[in-house]
Design a protein around this motif. Sequence first.
Motif, short mmCIF file in Angstrom:
data_model
loop_
_atom_site.label_atom_id
_atom_site.label_comp_id
_atom_site.label_asym_id
_atom_site.label_seq_id
_atom_site.Cartn_x
_atom_site.Cartn_y
_atom_site.Cartn_z
N VAL A 192 -66.40 20.08 -0.19
CA VAL A 192 -65.81 19.89 1.13
C VAL A 192 -65.64 21.25 1.81
CG1 VAL A 192 -63.78 19.09 2.36
CG2 VAL A 192 -64.55 17.87 0.33
N VAL A 193 -66.09 21.34 3.03
CA VAL A 193 -65.88 22.57 3.80
C VAL A 193 -65.01 22.25 5.02
CG1 VAL A 193 -67.01 24.42 5.11
CG2 VAL A 193 -68.10 23.50 3.03
N HIS A 194 -63.97 23.03 5.21
CA HIS A 194 -63.04 22.86 6.34
C HIS A 194 -62.50 21.44 6.44
CE1 HIS A 194 -64.14 26.85 7.34
NE2 HIS A 194 -65.35 26.55 7.77
N GLY A 195 -62.32 20.80 5.32
CA GLY A 195 -61.69 19.48 5.32
C GLY A 195 -62.61 18.35 5.76
N GLU A 196 -63.88 18.65 5.99
CA GLU A 196 -64.79 17.61 6.47
C GLU A 196 -65.25 16.75 5.30
OE1 GLU A 196 -65.43 16.90 9.45
OE2 GLU A 196 -64.97 18.69 10.62
N VAL A 197 -64.88 15.51 5.34
CA VAL A 197 -65.29 14.60 4.27
C VAL A 197 -65.43 13.20 4.85
CG1 VAL A 197 -62.91 14.12 3.54
CG2 VAL A 197 -64.76 13.84 1.90
N ASP A 198 -66.39 12.47 4.35
CA ASP A 198 -66.55 11.09 4.79
C ASP A 198 -65.42 10.27 4.17
OD1 ASP A 198 -67.21 8.50 5.30
OD2 ASP A 198 -69.26 8.62 4.54
N PRO A 199 -64.54 9.69 5.01
CA PRO A 199 -63.40 8.95 4.45
C PRO A 199 -63.82 7.83 3.52
CG PRO A 199 -63.15 9.23 6.82
CD PRO A 199 -64.53 9.70 6.48
N ALA A 200 -65.05 7.34 3.69
CA ALA A 200 -65.50 6.24 2.83
C ALA A 200 -65.47 6.65 1.35
CB ALA A 200 -66.91 5.81 3.23
N ASN A 201 -65.57 7.97 1.12
CA ASN A 201 -65.54 8.43 -0.28
C ASN A 201 -64.13 8.46 -0.85
OD1 ASN A 201 -68.29 8.93 -0.80
ND2 ASN A 201 -68.18 10.77 0.48
N LEU A 202 -63.14 8.34 0.02
CA LEU A 202 -61.76 8.51 -0.45
C LEU A 202 -60.93 7.25 -0.33
CD1 LEU A 202 -60.91 11.98 1.15
CD2 LEU A 202 -62.08 11.49 -0.99
N ILE A 203 -61.47 6.20 0.24
CA ILE A 203 -60.66 4.98 0.41
C ILE A 203 -61.32 3.81 -0.31
CG2 ILE A 203 -59.73 5.78 2.62
CD1 ILE A 203 -61.58 3.78 3.99
N ASP A 204 -60.52 2.77 -0.52
CA ASP A 204 -60.98 1.56 -1.22
C ASP A 204 -61.58 1.90 -2.59
OD1 ASP A 204 -60.07 0.05 0.85
OD2 ASP A 204 -62.00 -0.01 1.87
N VAL A 205 -60.93 2.82 -3.27
CA VAL A 205 -61.35 3.21 -4.62
C VAL A 205 -60.78 2.22 -5.64
CG1 VAL A 205 -61.18 5.03 -6.36
CG2 VAL A 205 -61.52 5.62 -3.94
N GLY A 206 -59.56 1.76 -5.42
CA GLY A 206 -58.93 0.83 -6.35
C GLY A 206 -59.45 -0.59 -6.17
N LEU A 207 -59.03 -1.46 -7.08
CA LEU A 207 -59.44 -2.86 -7.00
C LEU A 207 -58.60 -3.57 -5.93
CD1 LEU A 207 -59.76 -3.65 -10.81
CD2 LEU A 207 -61.56 -2.97 -9.21
N THR A 208 -59.26 -4.43 -5.16
CA THR A 208 -58.56 -5.11 -4.06
C THR A 208 -58.67 -6.63 -4.13
OG1 THR A 208 -60.52 -4.87 -2.68
CG2 THR A 208 -58.82 -3.17 -2.47
N SER A 209 -59.32 -7.15 -5.16
CA SER A 209 -59.47 -8.60 -5.25
C SER A 209 -59.70 -9.00 -6.69
CB SER A 209 -60.64 -9.07 -4.40
OG SER A 209 -60.96 -10.41 -4.70
N ARG A 210 -59.17 -10.16 -7.07
CA ARG A 210 -59.45 -10.64 -8.43
C ARG A 210 -60.89 -11.13 -8.54
NH1 ARG A 210 -54.86 -15.14 -8.26
NH2 ARG A 210 -55.46 -16.21 -6.38
N GLN A 211 -61.58 -11.17 -7.40
CA GLN A 211 -63.00 -11.53 -7.44
C GLN A 211 -63.83 -10.29 -7.13
OE1 GLN A 211 -63.89 -15.45 -5.56
NE2 GLN A 211 -61.76 -15.34 -4.90
N THR A 212 -63.62 -9.26 -7.92
CA THR A 212 -64.31 -7.99 -7.67
C THR A 212 -65.77 -8.08 -8.11
OG1 THR A 212 -62.26 -6.76 -7.91
CG2 THR A 212 -64.29 -5.54 -8.23
N ALA A 213 -66.65 -7.59 -7.24
CA ALA A 213 -68.09 -7.62 -7.54
C ALA A 213 -68.40 -6.62 -8.67
CB ALA A 213 -68.88 -7.27 -6.29
N ALA A 214 -69.51 -6.90 -9.34
CA ALA A 214 -69.88 -6.11 -10.53
C ALA A 214 -70.01 -4.62 -10.21
CB ALA A 214 -71.19 -6.65 -11.10
#
Lengths: 414, 359
Positions: free
Chosen positions: B204-226
């Motif tokens: 990461v340079v100057h804080g630039e990061v794609d938020p997609a890499n940092l969110i929804d990392v944990g499990l969010t459903s009991r029907q989680t895809a493989a």
Amino acid sequence: MSTTINVGSQADRTLSLNMTLLSHHELDGFGGVGEGVAMQITKDGRHIMWLAHESAPKNFTAVDVSDPRKPKMIVQTDLPHAQMRSNSLEVSGDILAVAYQTKEWGLKPAGFDLFDISTPEKPKHIVHFDASGPYSRGAHCLWFVDGETVHMASGAPDFQPRDSKDDQFYRIIDVRNPTKPTEVGRWWYPGTKEGDSAPPVRRMPKFDSGYRMHNCNVYPERPDRAYIGYIDGGAIILDISDRSNPKLVSNWRHSPPNTGFVHTVMPLFGPQLLIVTDECTKDDGADWPKMTWVVDNRDETNPVPISTFPLPPAEIFAKRGGRYGSHNLHENPPVKAARKSEKIILATFFNGGLRAFDVSHPYQPTEVAYYVPGAPKMSPKGAVQINDAYWDDRGVVFCVDRFAGGLYALEMNI
Amino acid sequence: MRSSEASTPADGRDPFAGRIPISVITGFLGSGKTTLLKKLLRHPGMANAAVIVNEFGEESIDHELLETSSERMALLDNGCLCCTVRTDLQETLRDILTKRMHGEVIQFDRVFVETSGLADPAPVVQTLASDSLLADKFRLDCVVTLVDAVNALGQLDSLSEPIKQAAIADRLLITKTDIAGSAQVTELRERLAEINPQAMILEVVHGEVDPANLIDVGLTSRQTAADKLKRWIGPLGAPEQVGRPGLAGPPRHSTGITSFCLWFDRPLSWTSFETCMNVLTSLRGPDLLRVKGLLNVEGEAGPVVIQGVQHIFHPPARLQAWSDEDRRSRLVFITRGIEREMVENLFRAVGALRSAAAT
């Protein structure tokens, strides 16, 4: 220590937790919906939502919600005159039952209509059941889920109440032949009918709303029981195994000290609970508390309250405008189109919106989701007044505004 | 842990869904946490985020940010996180939750908690598991640890906190790569992969990061895809890693951090598993930096998800079904000084792990 930047609890702001708006339909400018919200699955597989309007001039509206993101209004009907309202309806198969209540005794039409809605765009009138009378306003609320019986809160031509506010009682109407509805049983709170041997009932000291019936719920798990909210008469369980002679099983009352108006008594048969709502009928928190109760019904002759649904403080919500407090539930109607749950209960709270509660631990119900729309355009109270809710078989949640907002379709993520 | 606490049947609540995600942003002093947050919060997808920051000794999220974004901020202005903030963080989260429910703050859909650079992030993670009110409304989505490419190698050699911060991370962000030498960055990457082969490493340079890499990392459903489940359990829990001690091979540096995965061919008895974990947490709790597992428990149709940091474990929760044919239990450990053999022997001793089943 922390500091937060407050924006105030403003009625124009939408509040939500675990619910996302899929669509909002204002019903062509007639967005005032009563407490008749029912779903039909047509023979060609469409999901049609039927809505009874809260007041004149409209009677009922149907909205095709097969795609809940793109609701389409397919029919909207008018009442014959403005001195009446429909307010309540139910759908069983392709039959629609609509209640009619007049503003004053003696007016017509008062009672209910049945419609054939096999082509939902063109409801065909089947029959009118006349409940008008010199002391009757007709029917306020009905329950019709089995295609055979209408259970309703209604007056009757031959019923004279001691107090004018006690004019609607429990009537059981056999509609197995839909062209000839026939009353097969009735029950009223002892002491409310002129000529009763029972003494007159004790009126509520603060707000005398009446000893009359509101909701009646009957389910296939216990076809011999009617679960009834009897307004100031409390929560009532009737034995209706002999429909011609309903008998009182129990009467749970908690007013006074509360301010009456028991609205809905919904049984949860697995956990042996009742969910009981007290309707808020006054603006600005004047009749607070109006709670939704969890009642232990293991012994149906002695229902015991064990908790209430946790709600945001009245001090904050009562000031948002209009009413704030309990009202309707998604009543787990035993029809194909409805989701049934004995763990997650959807309840409506006027300006407190639609709220979902987990009653898995009935001594400690928890709120798991809510949706409080911002004030609808032209809202006379300056705040939303969410009136009723429905959870369909696909999991889509619907709620309606009492005055202006119409229909909201929601996705719940719990 | 009690299996009875696991999720309820289908018409009840999904134990993974409907909780506001919390991302913990940690990293040593000067590693760029505030810079990262400033950039992140300006991203359109973050318009409804709340952030809880600690101003101790570092650049604060300032008024400029408050004015240029629509976030409502809860600013912690007390001292060092490692000493006192656990209680204050609880209070702050409860406070902003209550205000949210009352409509007094925006309906935030995500929370970032920035820890002090000196802090041990484990207590923050534990707070979210052990406070039942908070656990009902929030879930830990991920731990993001920032590592300064210029200074981190020295810090990792001499200080314990940066090592721990790296070891419990889900995402490792190497910052200041623009002013560090490429050899330095390469070496740091290797060091971090040794410490934590589970975490995704990003530069990461100057804080630039794609938020997609940092969110929804944990499990969010009991029907989680493989594929999501595979990402969640991490590379050590992938079948192709069976038999290997770790992705990076034997460690070349003595950080004392060890990571491994135990596999179980046959369904586990919950009682045996619980016994083993109770022994481990009692004796070596502080050294169990991160534990994740997908367990095939006797009598359960789907996998049971286990997550813990040190001695605190989230309530076990059931997924609806296995997402593929591989139904072996897998239990991933990142530890401080607990060797694989010790844990294996413990499981063997209580009969949960047979020699033939262990790999």
